[in-house]
Motif scaffolding. Structure first.
Motif: not given
Length: 177
Positions: A13-20, A34-43, A77-80
């Motif tokens: 999760q920290e890596l996702c935040l750093e990438v974003k 970049p929003e995809f990394f928010n999705y991964i972080y949230d997931l 919904k985000k995946t859609s």
């Protein structure tokens, strides 16, 4: 083992935040939005929350279940939305179905907001399960079409497969509640 997985998930999760953050500051380039990394972080946040609940042996409550279902519907919904923006414009049918699911998940999210503190609503759970099963079929169909060359998305098929894994996990959770 759960503690090791929790540590791994937290680090991921920290890596996702750093990438974003680096994407936002133009310090890194990615073909993914970049929003995809928010999705991964949230997931990942969702899985960490579920794992903590299991580690602490916390039982489910109506509020917890509704909150989880609201949260997971929002993720789907985000995946859609991602599918809608990743599909080749020549495949209008895939775009239209993705748009349908964006709207269907949005409607379901609104129903969960209205039912937030109410008792278990079997109709809402059945609606959720039906939508998930339809979405599962849609994603499975996209994967088949990708591998047969009938559709093209600007993302690796593994990401779409991960969407399918999330749907299957959510269906599992719904069936257990």
């Amino acid at each position: 083992l759960n503690q090791d997985i929790l540590s791994f998930a937290t680090n991921f999760q920290e890596l996702c935040l750093e990438v974003k953050t680096k994407l936002d500051n133009d310090e890194l380039f990615s073909y993914l939005y970049p929003e995809f990394f928010n999705y991964i972080y949230d997931l990942t946040s969702f899985y960490i929350r579920e794992l903590n609940r299991l580690i602490n042996r916390e039982s489910n409550s109506i509020v917890y279940d509704n909150d989880s279902e609201y949260y997971f519907n929002n993720l789907l919904k985000k995946t859609s939305e991602f599918i809608r923006i990743w599909v080749d414009p020549n495949y209008q049918d895939v775009y239209d179905m993705a748009s349908f699911f964006v709207n269907a998940f949005e409607n379901l999210i609104n129903e969960y907001l209205l039912a937030y503190n109410s008792t278990i609503n079997r109709d809402l759970k059945n609606k959720t399960k039906n939508l998930l099963e339809n979405y599962q079929g849609f994603i499975s169909n996209i994967l088949k079409k990708i591998f047969t060359g009938e559709v093209y998305l600007i993302t690796p098929p593994i990401i779409i497969d991960n969407f399918l894994t999330s749907i299957n996990y959510y269906l599992y959770i719904i069936d257990k509640r």
